[in-house]
Design a protein around this motif. Structure first.
Motif, mmCIF file in Angstrom:
data_model
loop_
_atom_site.group_PDB
_atom_site.id
_atom_site.type_symbol
_atom_site.label_atom_id
_atom_site.label_comp_id
_atom_site.label_asym_id
_atom_site.label_seq_id
_atom_site.Cartn_x
_atom_site.Cartn_y
_atom_site.Cartn_z
ATOM 1 N N VAL A 6 0.857 -1.194 0.000
ATOM 2 C CA VAL A 6 0.000 0.000 0.000
ATOM 3 C C VAL A 6 0.889 1.238 0.000
ATOM 4 O O VAL A 6 1.896 1.291 0.694
ATOM 5 C CB VAL A 6 -0.906 0.033 1.253
ATOM 6 C CG1 VAL A 6 -1.742 1.304 1.276
ATOM 7 C CG2 VAL A 6 -1.797 -1.188 1.324
ATOM 8 N N ALA A 7 0.525 2.231 -0.805
ATOM 9 C CA ALA A 7 1.192 3.541 -0.796
ATOM 10 C C ALA A 7 0.120 4.588 -1.051
ATOM 11 O O ALA A 7 -0.774 4.384 -1.879
ATOM 12 C CB ALA A 7 2.277 3.611 -1.865
ATOM 13 N N GLY A 8 0.207 5.709 -0.358
ATOM 14 C CA GLY A 8 -0.812 6.727 -0.538
ATOM 15 C C GLY A 8 -0.270 8.126 -0.378
ATOM 16 O O GLY A 8 0.842 8.335 0.108
ATOM 17 N N THR A 9 -1.075 9.082 -0.803
ATOM 18 C CA THR A 9 -0.699 10.487 -0.703
ATOM 19 C C THR A 9 -1.916 11.318 -0.341
ATOM 20 O O THR A 9 -3.003 11.115 -0.880
ATOM 21 C CB THR A 9 -0.070 10.984 -2.013
ATOM 22 O OG1 THR A 9 0.111 12.390 -1.928
ATOM 23 C CG2 THR A 9 -0.915 10.680 -3.221
ATOM 24 N N ASN A 10 -1.721 12.245 0.584
ATOM 25 C CA ASN A 10 -2.799 13.159 0.961
ATOM 26 C C ASN A 10 -3.021 14.228 -0.089
ATOM 27 O O ASN A 10 -4.131 14.704 -0.272
ATOM 28 C CB ASN A 10 -2.482 13.833 2.303
ATOM 29 C CG ASN A 10 -2.646 12.896 3.465
ATOM 30 O OD1 ASN A 10 -3.397 11.926 3.392
ATOM 31 N ND2 ASN A 10 -1.937 13.169 4.545
ATOM 32 N N GLU A 11 -1.932 14.628 -0.797
ATOM 33 C CA GLU A 11 -2.035 15.720 -1.762
ATOM 34 C C GLU A 11 -3.037 15.416 -2.874
ATOM 35 O O GLU A 11 -3.833 16.254 -3.255
ATOM 36 C CB GLU A 11 -0.672 16.038 -2.388
ATOM 37 C CG GLU A 11 0.339 16.604 -1.423
ATOM 38 C CD GLU A 11 1.161 15.524 -0.722
ATOM 39 O OE1 GLU A 11 0.957 14.322 -0.990
ATOM 40 O OE2 GLU A 11 2.018 15.885 0.097
ATOM 41 N N THR A 12 -2.988 14.211 -3.405
ATOM 42 C CA THR A 12 -3.863 13.862 -4.532
ATOM 43 C C THR A 12 -5.021 12.975 -4.116
ATOM 44 O O THR A 12 -5.839 12.613 -4.957
ATOM 45 C CB THR A 12 -3.058 13.157 -5.640
ATOM 46 O OG1 THR A 12 -2.512 11.947 -5.106
ATOM 47 C CG2 THR A 12 -1.958 14.053 -6.173
ATOM 48 N N GLN A 13 -5.075 12.594 -2.843
ATOM 49 C CA GLN A 13 -6.148 11.734 -2.334
ATOM 50 C C GLN A 13 -6.210 10.408 -3.096
ATOM 51 O O GLN A 13 -7.281 9.920 -3.438
ATOM 52 C CB GLN A 13 -7.493 12.469 -2.425
ATOM 53 C CG GLN A 13 -7.554 13.759 -1.654
ATOM 54 C CD GLN A 13 -8.205 13.565 -0.300
ATOM 55 O OE1 GLN A 13 -9.117 12.790 -0.167
ATOM 56 N NE2 GLN A 13 -7.721 14.277 0.689
ATOM 57 N N GLN A 14 -5.026 9.834 -3.386
ATOM 58 C CA GLN A 14 -4.952 8.550 -4.069
ATOM 59 C C GLN A 14 -4.337 7.513 -3.142
ATOM 60 O O GLN A 14 -3.425 7.813 -2.367
ATOM 61 C CB GLN A 14 -4.089 8.635 -5.326
ATOM 62 C CG GLN A 14 -4.672 9.503 -6.418
ATOM 63 C CD GLN A 14 -3.714 9.614 -7.582
ATOM 64 O OE1 GLN A 14 -2.543 9.906 -7.395
ATOM 65 N NE2 GLN A 14 -4.210 9.384 -8.777
ATOM 66 N N LEU A 15 -4.822 6.272 -3.268
ATOM 67 C CA LEU A 15 -4.266 5.152 -2.543
ATOM 68 C C LEU A 15 -3.967 4.051 -3.555
ATOM 69 O O LEU A 15 -4.844 3.668 -4.333
ATOM 70 C CB LEU A 15 -5.258 4.649 -1.494
ATOM 71 C CG LEU A 15 -4.770 3.539 -0.581
ATOM 72 C CD1 LEU A 15 -3.674 4.061 0.345
ATOM 73 C CD2 LEU A 15 -5.926 2.975 0.229
ATOM 74 N N LEU A 29 -9.697 8.443 -3.161
ATOM 75 C CA LEU A 29 -10.296 8.507 -1.833
ATOM 76 C C LEU A 29 -11.362 9.587 -1.724
ATOM 77 O O LEU A 29 -12.307 9.457 -0.946
ATOM 78 C CB LEU A 29 -9.209 8.726 -0.786
ATOM 79 C CG LEU A 29 -8.153 7.617 -0.708
ATOM 80 C CD1 LEU A 29 -7.092 7.966 0.326
ATOM 81 C CD2 LEU A 29 -8.786 6.276 -0.412
ATOM 82 N N LYS A 30 -11.216 10.625 -2.509
ATOM 83 C CA LYS A 30 -12.196 11.714 -2.472
ATOM 84 C C LYS A 30 -13.530 11.253 -3.066
ATOM 85 O O LYS A 30 -14.591 11.519 -2.518
ATOM 86 C CB LYS A 30 -11.664 12.923 -3.234
ATOM 87 C CG LYS A 30 -12.527 14.143 -3.136
ATOM 88 C CD LYS A 30 -11.875 15.327 -3.819
ATOM 89 C CE LYS A 30 -12.713 16.564 -3.697
ATOM 90 N NZ LYS A 30 -12.081 17.708 -4.359
ATOM 91 N N MET A 31 -13.454 10.552 -4.197
ATOM 92 C CA MET A 31 -14.664 10.081 -4.873
ATOM 93 C C MET A 31 -15.118 8.707 -4.355
ATOM 94 O O MET A 31 -16.182 8.230 -4.737
ATOM 95 C CB MET A 31 -14.423 10.004 -6.377
ATOM 96 C CG MET A 31 -14.046 11.335 -7.005
ATOM 97 S SD MET A 31 -15.323 12.588 -6.842
ATOM 98 C CE MET A 31 -16.536 11.960 -7.954
ATOM 99 N N GLU A 32 -14.270 8.061 -3.542
ATOM 100 C CA GLU A 32 -14.552 6.744 -2.979
ATOM 101 C C GLU A 32 -14.830 5.706 -4.063
ATOM 102 O O GLU A 32 -15.813 4.965 -4.016
ATOM 103 C CB GLU A 32 -15.714 6.819 -1.984
ATOM 104 C CG GLU A 32 -15.416 7.692 -0.795
ATOM 105 C CD GLU A 32 -16.547 7.728 0.209
ATOM 106 O OE1 GLU A 32 -17.579 7.054 0.009
ATOM 107 O OE2 GLU A 32 -16.397 8.438 1.210
ATOM 108 N N ARG A 33 -13.902 5.657 -5.047
ATOM 109 C CA ARG A 33 -14.045 4.676 -6.123
ATOM 110 C C ARG A 33 -12.679 4.340 -6.717
ATOM 111 O O ARG A 33 -11.703 5.057 -6.510
ATOM 112 C CB ARG A 33 -14.969 5.191 -7.216
ATOM 113 C CG ARG A 33 -14.438 6.410 -7.954
ATOM 114 C CD ARG A 33 -15.387 6.831 -9.077
ATOM 115 N NE ARG A 33 -14.934 8.047 -9.703
ATOM 116 C CZ ARG A 33 -14.020 8.105 -10.685
ATOM 117 N NH1 ARG A 33 -13.489 7.019 -11.153
ATOM 118 N NH2 ARG A 33 -13.677 9.264 -11.197
#
Length: 136
Positions: A6-15, A29-33
């Motif tokens: 797992v790797a993620g970033t708060n800036e782009t809201q991607q996981l 993560l923003k669109m939850e999809r």
């Protein structure tokens, strides 16, 4: 599938996640999809890590390759088109351990663990192996 990397970033809201299958999936993560999936490895991905600038993703796989993926917005996300580089030289053994990978802080070098107890260091731009560090 169970998640292994797992790797993620708060800036782009991607996981970015990967399980025992060789697919790397990007979740918005923003669109939850699910945003897109990246294919190209032939075996389980054991580690994911983001470039310091958050523009690329590094993956280490049991197929004995590290791959660099372009994760910037507006890149065609179908299949292998996001894969920009492949690094070879390290190897996984029969026990198929969870070998790690990492970027240097400046993003110009990448490292990958190897079953031969070596850490391999590559130049990110040329993909040439620079160093082989024993005893790990």
């Amino acid at each position: 599938y169970p998640l292994l990397a797992v790797a993620g970033t708060n800036e782009t809201q991607q996981l970015f996640v990967s399980g025992i299958d060789p697919t790397i999936t990007c979740w918005d993560l923003k669109m939850e999809r699910k945003s897109y999936a990246m294919t190209g490895h032939a075996d389980t991905v054991t580690c994911l890590t983001l470039h310091p600038d958050r523009t690329h993703l590094l993956s280490n796989s049991m197929d004995s390759t590290l791959k660099i993926w372009d994760i910037r917005p507006f890149v065609d996300g179908r299949g292998r088109r996001r894969q920009v580089k492949e690094l070879v030289g390290h190897r996984h053994a029969a026990e198929k351990g969870r070998l790690q990978c990492a970027w240097s802080p400046c993003g110009t070098m990448v490292t990958g663990g190897s079953a031969d107890q070596m850490v391999h260091v590559w130049d990110e731009f040329t993909t040439q192996e620079l160093y082989l560090l024993p005893g790990h």
